[in-house]
Design an enzyme around this catalytic site. Structure first.
Site, mmCIF file in Angstrom:
data_model
loop_
_atom_site.group_PDB
_atom_site.id
_atom_site.type_symbol
_atom_site.label_atom_id
_atom_site.label_comp_id
_atom_site.label_asym_id
_atom_site.label_seq_id
_atom_site.Cartn_x
_atom_site.Cartn_y
_atom_site.Cartn_z
ATOM 1 C CG ASP A 1 -2.099 0.860 1.300
ATOM 2 O OD1 ASP A 1 -2.164 1.571 0.000
ATOM 3 O OD2 ASP A 1 -2.926 0.872 2.483
ATOM 4 C CG ASP B 1 -3.024 3.844 -3.409
ATOM 5 O OD1 ASP B 1 -4.240 2.335 -3.662
ATOM 6 O OD2 ASP B 1 -3.401 4.339 -2.180
ATOM 7 C CD GLU B 2 -5.742 -0.568 -1.760
ATOM 8 O OE1 GLU B 2 -5.072 -2.228 -1.021
ATOM 9 O OE2 GLU B 2 -6.547 -0.613 -1.072
#
EC number: 2.7.7.7
Length: 369
Positions: free
Chosen positions: A21, A119-120
């Site tokens: 993350d 974003d993860e």
């Protein structure tokens, strides 16, 4: 508890799953681009306009969080909390480019890979990582490589399944690493508030609290029939998760037929600033996914739910395919105008359908400034 012979359980126990993350992703990218912003409160979102701006915070730096600012907060409130913060507009094209670079790094470390947002991502390493001690060293290599190539930090959670690794990645942010071995899963999960379990939103948390369930341990030990009576099928699923049982596999790529986002308000509201601001943030998220997948769309759909739980959808189909975020915003706001002034909103959502992959040889009208 499921029998020991269950093959899914055995497979889950053997797995080592990473959840990566990025830390305050949008804000971190902005600071990378402008090093003079380092250690300053940076807020990415709408224009605050002296505290009277519409819209919400998309994300903010950890320095801004010290002032009580968080994602989805009205931008006007964020301005009141920290008027000296650096307010920046969302630059999804920039973030999508950095995201693509990060995901390419992560794929290089993965035998199986699943990107779940800009974003993860989850990944399962190859056979060279044989135990959780080696997994910890492997995670450090991932973190170092992301930092070296992209000049931003990430936090990594390592566990025996997606559930545990997802929760673990948020434990020591920013730039954190948390490893949870199979024998430690219950000790890790049980002290946590039930809100840390995926799927437990505000309304579900409220229901559980009325049942006297505040911590994961209490949820894990609750009678499954009682949970099912209150929460339906989700009750059984939540009890499984509270006990650290998650058999969900990584899905490397799915056929995407639609992209949508919805958000429930903490309190039912008829405040047009809150409603349009939340919708604007959802639209930015939808557009980010469009850019990530290089999709064009042709239909925009708006969903609203009122305080009495009545739900309505409205759609509009365009004459051409496009990826223009302003087309989504303009159309969604036009559809929303049909419902304003009626009752208090409980939920708003927006989605795009009739998707097709963009041919990079094409030049769209919206590509020109």
């Amino acid at each position: 508890m499921m029998p020991a012979s269950n093959p899914k359980k055995n497979s889950s126990e053997r797995r080592i799953v990473f959840h990566v993350d990025m830390d305050s992703f949008f804000a971190s990218v902005e600071v990378r681009e402008r090093p003079e912003l380092k250690n300053l409160p940076v807020i990415v979102g709408s224009d605050p306009k002296g505290g009277s701006g519409r819209g919400v915070v998309s994300t903010c730096s950890y320095e801004a969080r010290k002032y009580g600012i968080h994602s989805a907060m009205p931008i006007s409130q964020a301005y009141r909390f920290c008027p000296d913060a650096v307010f920046l507009p969302v630059n999804m094209k920039l973030y999508a480019g950095v995201s693509a670079g990060v995901m390419e790094i992560l794929r290089g470390f993965a035998e199986k890979f699943q990107q779940v947002s800009v974003d993860e991502a989850y990944l399962i390493p190859g056979s060279g990582v044989r135990n959780f001690e080696e997994a910890a060293l492997y995670a450090l290599r991932i973190k170092d490589e992301v930092q070296r190539q992209q000049k931003i930090t990430c936090s990594v959670g390592v566990g025996p399944n997606k559930l545990v690794s997802k929760i673990a990645s948020g434990f020591q942010k920013p730039d954190g690493l948390t490893v949870v071995r199979p024998e430690d899963v219950r000790d890790f999960l049980f002290p946590l508030p039930v809100s840390r379990i995926p799927g437990v939103g505000e309304k579900t948390e409220e229901t559980l609290k009325k049942m006297g369930i505040n911590r994961v341990e209490e949820l894990a030990n609750c009678d499954v029939q009682m949970l099912s009576e209150k929460l339906g099928k989700m009750g059984f699923r939540l009890k499984q998760l509270a006990n650290g049982l998650d058999f969900e596999e990584l899905v490397e790529k799915e056929s995407v037929k639609s992209i949508s986002r919805h958000g429930t308000f903490a309190e039912d509201t008829d405040d047009p600033v809150k409603v349009s601001g939340s919708l604007d943030l959802l639209i930015e998220s939808v557009h980010g996914s469009l850019m990530k997948h290089s999709f064009l769309f042709k239909t925009i759909t708006l969903t609203v739910r009122f305080e009495d739980f009545s739900t309505y959808t409205r759609s509009r189909t365009l004459s051409i395919w496009t990826s223009d975020v302003f087309v989504i915003k303009r159309t969604a706001m036009q559809l929303l105008s049909e419902f304003t002034g009626r009752r208090k909103f409980r939920l708003v959502g927006v989605g795009v359908t009739k998707l097709r992959e963009r041919d990079e040889r094409q030049t769209l009208i919206t590509d020109f400034p």
